[in-house]
Write an enzyme that holds these catalytic residues in place. Sequence first.
Site, mmCIF file in Angstrom:
data_model
loop_
_atom_site.group_PDB
_atom_site.id
_atom_site.type_symbol
_atom_site.label_atom_id
_atom_site.label_comp_id
_atom_site.label_asym_id
_atom_site.label_seq_id
_atom_site.Cartn_x
_atom_site.Cartn_y
_atom_site.Cartn_z
ATOM 1 N N GLN A 128 75.061 93.879 -45.286
ATOM 2 C CA GLN A 128 76.304 94.105 -44.555
ATOM 3 C C GLN A 128 76.113 94.270 -43.058
ATOM 4 O O GLN A 128 76.954 93.835 -42.274
ATOM 5 C CB GLN A 128 76.992 95.348 -45.124
ATOM 6 N N GLU A 168 83.119 95.071 -37.300
ATOM 7 C CA GLU A 168 82.501 96.076 -36.437
ATOM 8 C C GLU A 168 81.937 95.485 -35.149
ATOM 9 O O GLU A 168 81.190 96.144 -34.433
ATOM 10 C CB GLU A 168 81.427 96.830 -37.217
ATOM 11 N N ASP A 208 72.059 98.038 -42.973
ATOM 12 C CA ASP A 208 72.861 98.651 -44.032
ATOM 13 C C ASP A 208 73.032 97.578 -45.088
ATOM 14 O O ASP A 208 73.802 96.632 -44.905
ATOM 15 C CB ASP A 208 74.216 99.113 -43.496
ATOM 16 N N GLU A 221 69.824 101.655 -44.799
ATOM 17 C CA GLU A 221 70.948 102.396 -45.381
ATOM 18 C C GLU A 221 71.391 101.723 -46.678
ATOM 19 O O GLU A 221 71.467 100.488 -46.744
ATOM 20 C CB GLU A 221 72.103 102.428 -44.380
ATOM 21 N N LYS A 243 80.201 110.597 -42.646
ATOM 22 C CA LYS A 243 81.509 110.006 -42.369
ATOM 23 C C LYS A 243 82.573 111.065 -42.646
ATOM 24 O O LYS A 243 82.735 111.496 -43.787
ATOM 25 C CB LYS A 243 81.750 108.776 -43.240
ATOM 26 N N ARG A 267 83.855 104.119 -39.269
ATOM 27 C CA ARG A 267 84.218 103.291 -40.417
ATOM 28 C C ARG A 267 84.577 101.900 -39.891
ATOM 29 O O ARG A 267 84.820 101.709 -38.701
ATOM 30 C CB ARG A 267 85.409 103.867 -41.194
#
Length: 437
Positions: free
Chosen positions: A163, A205, A242, A285, A337, A366
């Site tokens: 990701q 992101e 991640d 992650e 988070k 997020r």
Amino acid sequence: MSTIVSVWAREILDSRGNPTIEVEVSLESGHSGRAAVPSGASTGTREALELRDGDKGRYKGKGVEKAVDNVMGEIAEAVIGLDALRQVQLDNTLLDLDGTDNKERLGANAMLGVSLATARAASSFLGLPLYQYLGGVNAKVLPVPLMNIINGGAHAPNNLDIQEFMIMPIGAATFRDALRMGAETFHTLKALLAADGHVTSVGDEGGFAPNLKSHDEAFKYITRAIEESGYIPGAEIALAIDAAASEFYRDGKYHLAGEGKTFSNSEMTEWLGEFTAKYPLISIEDGLAEGDWEGWGELTYKLGDTVQLVGDDIFVTNPDILAQGIDEGVANSILIKLNQIGTLTETLDTIEMAKQAAYTTVISHRSGETEDHFIADLAVGLNAGQIKTGSLCRSDRLAKYNQLLRIEEDLDDAGIYFGPMIASHFGYEGDEEFEDA
């Protein structure tokens, strides 16, 4: 004078154009605080519940008017009259009012908005920067940014299963320098991708979202971008990922569609280990799925001495689940988070537990964000040492980086950049030899 006298909420839009909630808390003194709540795309199954309306005729079911009504109704009734300086009391009031394990009645988004807005109002009342209000006089550590520069998985419409591919400017002297190093590498990467005919559109992101032959090719592009920006891969800029492995975990196997491969947990661990040997990859992650505790144990045993293994979906910022992970020797770091757990107090409890167990902490955004930069102040206030808040474009991401620049300026000589410390924490010297870096 610090008594809460009014609570207001509204529906706003996040960075993906989806509704989210914004809350304002006002005090008797005239001071106030405002907070907007983010939303995730790849979420852990045990996260606190984000309350949505479910009305398909409005925002395709993603409206948050129910959460707004909860804030304006019974939450406001319960917290008006409380002292904003007593954060624990306020958050406990919210928890008691909701009365469920996962905040499904009132909604974690409604509760978190009130919790964070109250903290902002309290810091304003005291005349303190938010980071200092949260952390006290010893709040001084500027975090290493984990900058997402190639997106895949649930964050981008491409063929990459992993990701997020990130860079960590661990060799910078200051946060200001770290941000510059990251931005220069980001722009170099864009030029390299464009020169080879790849699209340079960005994901949720802000990272690029090219279709590449393999994950290995993504690492090659990034290390080349680091070098062509004038930096040394590993010594000055390290790599992080991640995997978000829960997204491609089915029937006890890891299905990497982009690679055309299916792995057991042992094979997945081996595959990740190959990247750590080949590249200066120092942080992974969610390398395995949230329900694969046995696999996580093996991953930690094999890679945990030299690689930061960050638990996101497996821990969901929950102190009870983190305690289980600590007992079982799972991971060595936790992603934090705020909206996974739903109140500031519970978040601070989780961070404290992680530190007591020598787990590192990474404060995180997020994928669905707003211009709110609370997490920047949280990262410095708690001396977390690391922050993950996206790429070097999109104003919802840059809002956090720019706030950290302001905080560093405010701290002046008292500020300490965490880069060298995160490297030494895992015995990483920066002069290791890698196959392709």
